[in-house]
Design a protein around this motif. Structure first.
Motif, mmCIF file in Angstrom:
data_model
loop_
_atom_site.group_PDB
_atom_site.id
_atom_site.type_symbol
_atom_site.label_atom_id
_atom_site.label_comp_id
_atom_site.label_asym_id
_atom_site.label_seq_id
_atom_site.Cartn_x
_atom_site.Cartn_y
_atom_site.Cartn_z
ATOM 1 N N PRO A 215 0.846 -1.211 0.089
ATOM 2 C CA PRO A 215 0.010 0.085 -0.063
ATOM 3 C C PRO A 215 0.884 1.052 -0.003
ATOM 4 O O PRO A 215 1.903 1.265 0.730
ATOM 5 C CB PRO A 215 -0.738 0.081 1.277
ATOM 6 C CG PRO A 215 -0.660 -1.431 1.607
ATOM 7 C CD PRO A 215 0.586 -1.973 1.188
ATOM 8 N N ILE A 216 0.496 2.267 -0.616
ATOM 9 C CA ILE A 216 1.132 3.747 -0.912
ATOM 10 C C ILE A 216 -0.053 4.656 -0.523
ATOM 11 O O ILE A 216 -0.977 4.759 -1.186
ATOM 12 C CB ILE A 216 1.765 3.701 -2.158
ATOM 13 C CG1 ILE A 216 2.765 2.548 -2.559
ATOM 14 C CG2 ILE A 216 2.296 5.313 -2.344
ATOM 15 C CD1 ILE A 216 3.188 2.626 -3.969
ATOM 16 N N VAL A 217 0.641 5.574 0.321
ATOM 17 C CA VAL A 217 -0.163 6.892 0.566
ATOM 18 C C VAL A 217 0.544 7.986 0.236
ATOM 19 O O VAL A 217 1.619 8.329 0.843
ATOM 20 C CB VAL A 217 -0.694 6.880 2.072
ATOM 21 C CG1 VAL A 217 -1.366 8.177 2.209
ATOM 22 C CG2 VAL A 217 -1.411 5.658 2.320
ATOM 23 N N ILE A 218 0.272 8.720 -0.687
ATOM 24 C CA ILE A 218 0.746 10.169 -1.082
ATOM 25 C C ILE A 218 -0.341 11.258 -0.697
ATOM 26 O O ILE A 218 -1.547 11.236 -1.243
ATOM 27 C CB ILE A 218 1.080 10.062 -2.592
ATOM 28 C CG1 ILE A 218 1.773 9.003 -3.075
ATOM 29 C CG2 ILE A 218 1.486 11.533 -3.008
ATOM 30 C CD1 ILE A 218 2.059 9.020 -4.520
ATOM 31 N N ASP A 219 0.114 12.002 0.317
ATOM 32 C CA ASP A 219 -0.864 12.910 0.752
ATOM 33 C C ASP A 219 0.193 14.112 1.653
ATOM 34 O O ASP A 219 1.267 14.033 1.548
ATOM 35 C CB ASP A 219 -1.714 12.197 1.863
ATOM 36 C CG ASP A 219 -2.815 12.974 2.255
ATOM 37 O OD1 ASP A 219 -3.223 14.049 1.524
ATOM 38 O OD2 ASP A 219 -4.092 12.180 2.653
ATOM 39 N N SER A 220 -0.681 14.816 2.472
ATOM 40 C CA SER A 220 -0.083 15.966 3.239
ATOM 41 C C SER A 220 0.251 15.316 4.399
ATOM 42 O O SER A 220 -0.889 14.832 5.237
ATOM 43 C CB SER A 220 -1.108 17.163 3.279
ATOM 44 O OG SER A 220 -1.008 17.973 1.952
ATOM 45 N N PHE A 221 1.363 15.693 5.034
ATOM 46 C CA PHE A 221 1.574 15.152 6.541
ATOM 47 C C PHE A 221 2.404 16.150 7.046
ATOM 48 O O PHE A 221 3.298 16.844 6.583
ATOM 49 C CB PHE A 221 2.451 13.624 6.234
ATOM 50 C CG PHE A 221 2.071 12.553 5.392
ATOM 51 C CD1 PHE A 221 1.057 11.727 6.060
ATOM 52 C CD2 PHE A 221 2.525 12.440 3.971
ATOM 53 C CE1 PHE A 221 0.715 10.879 5.053
ATOM 54 C CE2 PHE A 221 1.982 11.516 3.270
ATOM 55 C CZ PHE A 221 0.935 10.498 3.848
ATOM 56 N N LYS A 222 2.164 16.209 8.385
ATOM 57 C CA LYS A 222 2.764 16.710 9.432
ATOM 58 C C LYS A 222 4.280 16.262 9.953
ATOM 59 O O LYS A 222 4.496 14.910 9.630
ATOM 60 C CB LYS A 222 1.924 17.205 10.441
ATOM 61 C CG LYS A 222 0.788 18.107 10.161
ATOM 62 C CD LYS A 222 0.961 19.239 9.452
ATOM 63 C CE LYS A 222 -0.014 20.134 9.358
ATOM 64 N NZ LYS A 222 -0.008 21.433 8.361
#
Length: 267
Positions: A215-222
């Motif tokens: 699984p791959i998650v591409i998003d905004s992260f703090k």
């Protein structure tokens, strides 16, 4: 050494748009025993940048022929392709007298990168934040002032590299690479739709991990999300993939997934 139109050069015109305005784009390519790595991916990335910047197309077949003649025969080395819109044009007008102009340069493979691949990097947090610019986000254009200021902070702090956030506090990249991390078996990497550089090696990492059906998650992260990772690594085309072992006071193990990706890349 630098080459333009097949001839060695040591200067550019003062009317060159890249000199005047940073008007162009570039890419750096790893060579192995004189052979360019990931050529097709570099061309695709550069074509996207040229299209976005409204710069005339490049004759990639001729350029590849020129590079093949110039590439170092050493086991590891590098080539930089620098494209300027051209010479001339009054003020910001993109109407040039001639162009695009392509400069090639050859450089040595940084010896320290072999050790960084093995033992990893310790990172600081940059005090320079990237602005949001969806028009240019992802492109490796020639105006790199934000990255230069971030690198100045890193070097002043005594580190090799550092984490760079955008002005909203989201993790974007490092001063020299894209960044990835695994958490509970899921690969995470920042979205580059608003800021940052979309590296060719970033694409290769995503392709390799997707082939493993991970699984791959591409998003905004703090930053707090990054610091909660199980393992962290960075990537660029010259370094390849290298683990991250420390960010400020947070320490991280060199993970099995990072080593697996390195192995698949032939490191």
């Amino acid at each position: 050494m630098f080459w333009r139109d097949g001839s060695q050069v040591d200067h550019v015109s003062v009317t060159d748009r890249s000199f005047q305005y940073g008007d162009g784009c570039f890419t750096t390519i790893l060579t192995k025993s004189g052979k360019m790595q990931l050529w097709d991916q570099h061309v695709k990335r550069m074509e996207r940048a040229l299209s976005q910047l409204k710069i005339s197309p490049v004759d990639w077949h001729k350029l590849k022929s020129d590079i093949d003649k110039l590439a170092s025969p050493k086991v590891l080395a590098g080539i930089k392709i620098h494209v300027s819109r051209g010479e001339g044009g009054r003020g910001y007008s993109p109407n040039v007298n001639r162009g695009p102009l392509i400069t090639l340069s050859q450089f040595e493979f940084p010896a320290s990168y072999i050790e960084l691949r093995r033992s990893g990097l310790e990172m600081t947090l940059c005090d320079i934040s990237l602005g949001l610019n969806p028009l240019l986000a992802g492109l490796k254009h020639n105006n790199r002032l934000e990255q230069i200021l971030a690198k100045e902070h890193v070097e002043r702090s005594g580190h090799i590299d550092g984490i760079v956030l955008d002005i909203e506090g989201n993790v974007i990249e490092t001063t020299m690479a894209n960044i990835f991390w695994f958490k509970d078996g899921v690969l995470h990497t920042p979205s580059l739709k608003m800021a940052g550089v979309e590296g060719v090696m970033r694409g290769e990492v995503l392709r390799i991990v997707a082939q493993d059906e991970c699984p791959i998650v591409i998003d905004s992260f703090k930053l707090s999300t990054l610091k909660a990772a199980d393992e962290i690594f960075v990537s660029n085309c010259i370094l390849g993939v290298a683990p991250v072992t420390k960010i400020q006071d947070a320490q991280f193990p060199i993970g099995n997934m990072t080593r697996r990706i390195q192995e698949k890349l032939g490191q």
